[in-house]
Scaffold this motif. Structure first.
Motif, short mmCIF file in Angstrom:
data_model
loop_
_atom_site.label_atom_id
_atom_site.label_comp_id
_atom_site.label_asym_id
_atom_site.label_seq_id
_atom_site.Cartn_x
_atom_site.Cartn_y
_atom_site.Cartn_z
N ASP A 1 0.85 -1.19 0.00
CA ASP A 1 0.00 0.00 0.00
C ASP A 1 0.88 1.23 0.00
N LEU A 2 0.25 2.38 0.20
CA LEU A 2 0.97 3.64 0.13
C LEU A 2 2.14 3.72 1.10
N HIS A 3 1.99 3.12 2.24
CA HIS A 3 2.97 3.33 3.30
C HIS A 3 4.10 2.32 3.29
N ALA A 4 3.84 1.14 2.79
CA ALA A 4 4.88 0.11 2.83
C ALA A 4 4.55 -1.01 1.86
N SER A 5 5.59 -1.65 1.41
CA SER A 5 5.39 -2.81 0.56
C SER A 5 5.04 -4.00 1.43
N ALA A 6 4.47 -5.01 0.79
CA ALA A 6 4.15 -6.23 1.53
C ALA A 6 5.43 -6.83 2.11
N SER A 7 6.51 -6.78 1.35
CA SER A 7 7.73 -7.43 1.84
C SER A 7 8.32 -6.66 3.01
N TYR A 8 8.19 -5.32 3.01
CA TYR A 8 8.68 -4.57 4.18
C TYR A 8 7.85 -4.92 5.41
N ARG A 9 6.55 -5.04 5.20
CA ARG A 9 5.71 -5.39 6.34
C ARG A 9 6.08 -6.76 6.89
N LYS A 10 6.37 -7.70 5.98
CA LYS A 10 6.79 -9.03 6.46
C LYS A 10 8.10 -8.93 7.22
N HIS A 11 8.99 -8.13 6.67
CA HIS A 11 10.29 -7.94 7.32
C HIS A 11 10.09 -7.36 8.72
N LEU A 12 9.27 -6.30 8.80
CA LEU A 12 9.04 -5.68 10.10
C LEU A 12 8.40 -6.66 11.07
N ALA A 13 7.46 -7.45 10.57
CA ALA A 13 6.76 -8.40 11.44
C ALA A 13 7.77 -9.35 12.07
N GLU A 14 8.72 -9.77 11.26
CA GLU A 14 9.72 -10.72 11.78
C GLU A 14 10.61 -10.05 12.83
N ILE A 15 11.07 -8.83 12.51
CA ILE A 15 11.95 -8.12 13.45
C ILE A 15 11.20 -7.82 14.76
N LEU A 16 9.97 -7.33 14.61
CA LEU A 16 9.22 -6.94 15.79
C LEU A 16 8.82 -8.16 16.61
N ALA A 17 8.51 -9.24 15.92
CA ALA A 17 8.17 -10.48 16.64
C ALA A 17 9.37 -10.94 17.46
N ALA A 18 10.53 -10.89 16.86
CA ALA A 18 11.73 -11.33 17.57
C ALA A 18 11.94 -10.46 18.82
N ARG A 19 11.76 -9.16 18.65
CA ARG A 19 11.97 -8.26 19.78
C ARG A 19 10.91 -8.45 20.87
N ALA A 20 9.67 -8.60 20.43
CA ALA A 20 8.59 -8.78 21.40
C ALA A 20 8.78 -10.10 22.14
N LEU A 21 9.14 -11.12 21.39
CA LEU A 21 9.29 -12.43 22.02
C LEU A 21 10.45 -12.43 23.01
#
Lengths: 161, 756, 292, 149
Positions: free
Chosen positions: C258-278
């Motif tokens: 979408d306008l703010h981010a690509s699907a792949s960036y969102r996937k990337h962020l999800a992985e990074i943030l999941a690791a940090r949250a976990l």
């Protein structure tokens, strides 16, 4: 039309409003309190911030009928040109405003914030004001203004010019 | 009483901080009606039908008007030709005349008792469109497959060239050539107060009074006179408090014309207070350039030549087609010694809102391109980014340095004063102070130079008038939207009149008070009005001297002016101040007044340097600014506190374009992010505390040594931010060639690249 | 940008509200208004009737019980931040609430409003999924409970019927020792998240992860349960091991460009943030376990 | 970002002729087009309709022209919907192709471009693609239901 009563800046006000009118417009157009400004009308810019029952709210996201029976404080209620509040004085002394359009919302937000957190750090001030957009000042002087008000003029504010 | 140079607090702040400001949207007049516009949902279409039936019957609707109703007033808006006009403006009609050329163009107008009713009725108006092909992207438009004005046969509105030395040909002699394509996005100015206008008409006097949120009262007056076929003297434009301008309020707009026309037609006061959505769609926007530029340097990194070909998307209507691109072309060389230069710009129409001067007006674009190229060249030569600048800046011994390019004052750009290398060193040193925590983040610095082009645009008039109460009224045609002119102008006048500041009353932007004014734009007001004020003081005091002489029955030559008092030569106890003079004059004595018109024939150049340190999260690419040092030559600072505010505010606005802002359009010209939820502007939490280092050099281009400084921050920030972020991301090999620099845009580059 | 005309009512009882809602008129429920009113102002929402539920009694309660923490639909976001009850029972909620907008938004915005609005980037729907919360729903004809995961079905789309209202949300309490954390990425302070991850881990007797709840916001049309990650977490006994499971998050989400981010960036962020949250959740769980 | 492109395919348990008939039937169209309360023929194969489109609170009423064109019986036709309302417009243009995959099974392939303009395009970007896909899904599901068993 619905008749609503609010205590606005310490005065009881009763007014007939259309159910679909926003609190901001009723304050501005029916009560003549034009200090509350409309900058975006979708709840992002914060220019229309007022206090309702002691909480800061966006008056563009609240219907006037919802404010029936509440106590509303607008920027006009915080001080007047001859009796400015510490926050208002801080904004003037630190040049925390340029065009002044976002200023009432910032002053309401900052006033409420300092009540909850009378001795904030610079970053806490920045975060507390992050829901209020200013397009002129670059924020630095606004932060100075709030810290000056927090310290009532002296210690934490930048050295006098 | 020295007033210049003092950080006097602004008197208007007592009103503005307590909610007692008076902005156009606050104005209420008896019997007033409000407007809402029906706006095009298509970027390009023929209007084949307007049906107001449903809307017209809504209670509270006073009337609904389409272009046909406006009769003679349906003609393109106009105003006086801009100073640099090789091309006629292409302006819209107040309501679209048959064809719409961008989303948001006004198609019809609803008049109603209040804005709620007006909006509901506008919503119920039915417009039938025949959708036509549209083009929004400047490179697509350049292909001329879809034409904005078919009768022109091309979307290229104009081609402008700037050249000095051997131009492009000299590139061949360079040891290193760096070439890059740079994109600067479409951005929206977004003063916090949306545009607004109140118009009322007095049928007895036949006079139209307009209160407008504008930067140029006379601009609106002349524009209304033209579109409504009214004698200019029948129109008074007054500017109350204005909530920010940044260049985009420096025009006459369709809504002004429609409101004025309706005030006359209906005989009722008419208010249009635009909203944020209208600010996104119907107010002039800025930037939108694509550059392909090459910089050639020798073995030591000394500039040999700069060549740039760029496109300027001007949108569908353009009040001043050449101002921005010409300024970009002129400013590309920056404060550097640059022997050979050639820039060609093609100005291109698209089906988007007008792209016109917005804070910086071409300078941020030029600075971004040049400073990015210098960063690249430093890397190519293998020297530091600060070192390449050190080697190329114009030095004091080179001054006056003429770079051979004709500027907006129609003279060669000439640097007459300053110590550019010294300014650079100051910032390099300041930025060195401070340490960063060891937190795994990537850090980088950016140090860039810029020029602030100020003034050099026509004239202002200052009129001084001695009131019966002894207060000196000061009238000018400039207009403040937050700059604090009332304070600065009073400081200048009080300083020269040797009176306390409260004895000066500033009246700005009321067309009835001065015959002409250009308004506030191009960082010109302090220079132009400031000098005009000073120049009005001498004839004003001469008049006063004559009056004093008359009272004393002396000869004017014997009346001296010293320390704020008129004294009689040789008579020790004869003294009179302005206030005493005012009250001592007979009631039938003529008004004491004097005017001066200052023609600002020479542009002033202020050089500056921004140094930034950023930290970037190597995983998410979240950016934070850790330090930001600014040195910005402001010449003589009338009010240092207000000057600082302009620099900080300008820099944050520049950081907006650098970091967040871009209005996106789809291929059909639909804008895609017209809310503050999707179009992000800087907020307080992410913006840094700036450290200001002062090195000021009074301008040699005007008598008072004044310089403008409202635009330099905006001019510099994008280049500085990009440089710092790119420096931090060296381990990833990221190249920043377009703005804004967002974490998502960095990720897009890193994805295919190598991790550290 | 002003709302188009509508009729407004402020019922005093839930029955009255439900009756109006079931009347067939094009009605919307107004709670905090922080999502609905912008839509009204922009003319994107054009209800004929607005039912203001703010006067209804008993819907602002915070009730801990054996089943978990029950939040009435009218509990304000700001209350989640300040309530010691919430902080003790479901610390994840308090942490997430701090990330909701700005104080002016939190002062008005409600739990039920956020759940019913179902913005895929919003914090509370995400926490509801991570916590396997259930949504209590009422209509004139009765009540039902729906697991969060079945409640959110798409962008602003839920299984809430036009005549139904969210009455409460029940957040089960995690078996102790447990720890939780939220990680959020937004471009500016207070913005809707580009991506956010909420995680809660409970440790078994053996000090290994025995139970995990992980959810992702902003990475698809609805907040997503990270089932693959949850499965991989069971039995993990080290911060590295816990972090490593974040890789599996890509299988649990389906973002789009979408306008703010690509699907792949969102996937990337999800992985990074999941690791940090976990990792943070793990450390908190570990600390809780050691404190016992 | 261009138009939202929605494509897909499904297999229906009916003969191609039957499917073709249903897909051409104005009543079936009316039932299948989301938010369509009435469909009035204004000229052959062209209808005027009022559509209530949206999800949850986000809803708008659009006056639409629905056109069935370029029919190649019984295998392909073009469907165009041009709707406009207070918040902007929705233009849908696409082709539906039928292929008999057995005596009682038909493969239906469709591809639509959805163009949205006006306020909804400017403030609703985050939702448009998801909502368009959802509605197209509803359209297909409803068509499937209307195939006589």
């Amino acid at each position: 039309m619905t008749e609503i009563s609010m205590r606005v800046n310490g005065e009881n006000r009763t007014v007939n409003v259309e159910d679909y009118w926003l609190l901001a417009d009723v304050l501005r157009e029916k009560l003549g309190l034009t200090g509350t400004h409309l900058g975006c009308e979708h709840g992002v810019c914060g220019a229309c911030s007022v206090m309702v029952d002691g909480e800061v709210v966006r008056s563009c996201l609240m219907l006037a009928v919802q404010a029936d029976g509440t106590e509303v404080t607008t920027v006009e209620g915080l001080g007047d040109p001859d009796h400015m509040s510490p926050v208002q004085e801080g904004f003037m002394q630190e040049h925390g405003l340029q065009c002044g359009f976002c200023t009432p919302g910032l002053i309401v937000t900052a006033t409420h914030f300092l009540k909850e957190n009378p001795h904030p750090t610079r970053q806490e001030v920045r975060e507390a004001l992050s829901g209020n957009i200013c397009r002129c000042t670059g924020y630095q002087h606004i932060v100075n203004a709030v810290l000056r008000a927090a310290d009532e003029g002296e210690k934490k504010a930048p050295s006098p010019r | 009483m020295d007033q210049i140079g003092r950080s006097v607090r602004r008197e208007e702040d007592r009103r503005l901080t307590t909610g007692r400001g008076r902005y156009v949207s606050d104005i209420v007049e008896g019997n007033m009606v409000q407007l809402a516009f029906v706006r095009s949902s298509r970027a390009h279409a023929r209007i084949t039908g307007l049906d107001f039936t449903k809307a017209q019957s809504m209670p509270g609707v006073v009337g609904i008007f389409g272009p046909k109703d406006m009769g003679e007033a349906i003609k393109p808006l106009s105003f006086g030709p801009p100073p640099e006009s090789a091309m006629e403006p292409t302006m819209p009609c107040p309501l679209a005349d048959g064809v719409v050329r961008h989303v948001g163009e006004p198609v019809a107008v609803v008049v109603a008792d209040n804005r709620y009713i007006a909006e509901a009725a506008a919503d119920a108006c039915e417009v039938e469109y025949e959708t036509l092909p549209a083009v929004a992207d400047v490179q697509e438009a350049r292909k001329n497959q879809v034409l904005v004005y078919p009768e022109r046969g091309t979307n290229v509105a104009a081609v402008v060239t700037r050249k000095t030395g051997d131009g492009e040909a000299a590139l061949k002699r360079a040891a290193h050539i760096v070439q890059e394509t740079f994109t600067i996005p479409r951005v929206v100015g977004h003063p916090m107060e949306p545009r607004a206008v109140v118009a009322s008409f007095d049928p007895v006097t036949g006079r139209l009074t307009v209160e407008a949120a504008t930067q140029g009262a006379h601009t609106v007056k002349m524009g209304l006179a033209a579109v409504l076929d009214l004698a200019p003297e029948k129109i008074r434009v007054v500017v109350p408090d204005v909530g920010g301008g940044f260049g985009v309020k420096n025009r006459i707009y369709s809504e002004d014309a429609v409101a004025a026309w309706l005030a006359i037609r209906l005989g009722r006061p008419v208010k249009w207070a635009g909203d944020r959505l209208e600010e996104f769609l119907a107010t002039n926007q800025g930037r939108d350039q694509v550059h392909t530029a090459s910089l050639g340097v020798d073995e030591e990194g000394r500039i040999v030549a700069l060549a740039d070909h760029f496109l300027q998307n001007v949108g569908a209507y353009t009040p001043e087609p050449l101002i921005v691109p010409a300024q970009t072309a002129t400013c590309l060389p920056g404060p550097y010694r640059l022997p050979n230069f050639e820039a060609t710009v093609e100005v291109v129409f698209t089906h988007t809102p007008a792209c016109a001067p917005y804070r910086g007006a071409g300078q941020p674009e030029a600075t971004f391109v040049m400073e990015r190229l210098l960063d690249r060249a430093a890397d190519a030569v293998g020297i530091g980014r600060d070192e390449i600048r050190r080697r190329n800046l114009v030095r004091p011994e080179d001054m006056p340095y003429e770079n051979g390019i004709i500027g907006r004052d129609r003279q060669p750009v000439t640097f007459r004063e300053g110590d550019f290398p010294g300014t650079l060193e100051t910032v390099v040193e300041a930025l060195r102070v401070g340490t960063s925590p060891d937190d795994g983040k990537l850090r980088g610095t950016g140090i860039i130079d810029f020029m602030e082009v100020s003034g050099g645009v026509l004239f202002e008039i200052c009129r001084l008038e001695l009131g019966r109460d002894g207060v000196v009224s000061l009238f000018t045609g400039t207009s403040s939207q937050g700059q604090g002119h009332r304070t600065s102008w009073a400081q200048i006048a009080a300083d020269r009149l040797q009176v306390p500041m409260d004895q000066v009353r500033v009246v700005e932007a009321d067309t009835d008070t001065v015959p002409m004014g250009l308004g506030t734009f191009a960082s010109r007001s302090t220079i132009t009005a400031g000098n005009a004020i000073v120049q009005a003081v001498a004839p004003f005091l001469d008049k006063c001297r004559e009056e004093v002489a008359a009272l004393w029955e002396a000869s004017p030559e014997d009346v001296l002016w010293e320390d704020g008092f008129f004294r009689l030569a040789g008579v020790a106890d004869r003294a009179m101040d302005l206030r005493t003079l005012a009250v001592s004059r007979p009631l039938d004595a003529p008004l004491v007044e004097a005017s001066a018109q200052f023609m600002d024939a020479n542009t002033s150049f202020g050089m500056g340097c921004h140094g930034v340190r950023v930290a970037v999260d190597p995983e998410t690419f979240q950016i934070s600014i850790e330090d930001y040092v600014i040195c910005h030559d402001a010449g003589v600072r009338v009010n240092p506190l207000l000057a600082e505010g302009q620099v900080f505010g300008g820099t944050v606005q520049g950081l907006g374009t650098a970091w967040y802002e871009a209005l996106r359009f789809d291929a059909q010209g639909q804008p895609l992010n017209t809310s503050f939820m999707d179009y992000l502007v800087p907020g307080s939490a992410e913006m840094p505390d700036f450290r200001l280092v002062k090195r000021d050099f009074p301008s040699s281009s005007n008598p008072e040594g004044l310089k403008g400084l409202g635009e330099g921050g905006t001019t510099a920030a994008g280049a500085a931010f990009a440089s710092a972020v790119e420096d931090a991301l060296r381990p990833f090999g990221v190249k920043i060639t377009s703005l804004p620099v967002t974490p998502a845009s960095i990720f897009a580059q890193v994805k295919g690249g190598v991790r550290p | 940008m002003k709302p188009l005309p509508f009729r407004y009512m402020k019922p005093q009882t839930l029955d009255e509200a439900l009756e109006a809602l079931g009347s067939g008129e094009d009605a919307k429920v107004l709670a905090g208004g922080q999502s609905l009113v912008p839509l009204l102002n922009m003319h994107l929402a054009r209800p004929a009737l607005l039912i203001d539920v703010n006067a209804l009694e008993g819907l602002s309660t915070i009730e801990p019980s054996d089943a978990g923490l029950r939040l009435g639909t009218l509990v304000r976001h700001q209350t989640l931040l300040t309530s010691s009850e919430v902080r003790r029972a479901v610390p994840l909620l308090a942490e997430a609430a701090a990330l909701i907008g700005h104080e002016a938004i939190r002062a008005r915005g409600t739990v039920g409003g956020s759940i019913a609005h179902a913005d895929p980037a919003a914090e509370l729907p995400m926490v509801a999924i991570a916590k396997r919360a259930t949504i209590g729903i009422r209509s004139a004809s009765g009540s039902r409970r729906v697991p969060a995961e079945e409640f959110f079905i798409g962008y602003l789309m839920t299984s809430l019927g036009p005549d139904e209202i969210v009455e409460d949300v029940l957040f089960p309490m995690a078996p102790s020792p447990s720890g939780s954390a939220v990680e959020e990425f937004s471009e500016r302070h207070g913005d809707f998240a580009l991506v956010a991850v909420a995680a809660e881990l409970s440790l078994g007797e053996d000090g290994r992860v025995a139970r995990a709840g992980v959810a992702v916001a902003g990475a698809g049309p609805a907040p997503a349960a990270a089932r693959e990650v949850e499965a991989a977490l069971i039995g993990q006994a080290s911060p590295e091991g816990v972090r490593a499971t974040a890789k599996a998050v890509a299988a649990d989400i389906a973002p789009e460009d979408d306008l703010h981010a690509s699907a792949s960036y969102r996937k990337h962020l999800a992985e990074i943030l999941a690791a940090r949250a976990l990792e943070r959740a793990w450390q908190r769980a570990k600390a809780a376990s050691e404190a016992r | 970002m261009g138009p939202v492109v929605i494509n897909g395919q499904t297999t229906l348990n009916a003969a191609q002729e039957i499917v073709w008939k249903v897909l051409q039937d104005p009543d079936a169209l009316k039932n299948a087009i989301p938010g369509c309360d009435e469909l009035t023929e204004i000229e052959p194969d062209t209808y005027k309709a009022t559509l209530k489109l949206g999800v949850a609170a986000v809803r708008g009423t659009y006056v639409a022209r629905v056109q069935v064109a370029d029919q190649v019986a019984p295998s392909q036709y073009r469907l165009r919907i041009n709707g406009s309302g207070g918040t902007g417009f929705v233009d849908v243009d696409g082709t539906v192709r039928l292929t008999a995959t057995g005596s009682d099974t038909t493969a239906v392939e469709y591809e639509f471009d959805v163009n949205v303009g006006g306020t909804i395009a400017g403030v609703g970007q985050r939702m448009l693609s998801g909502v368009a896909k959802f509605m197209m899904g509803e359209f297909v599901k409803s068509m499937e239901k209307q195939i006589p068993k």
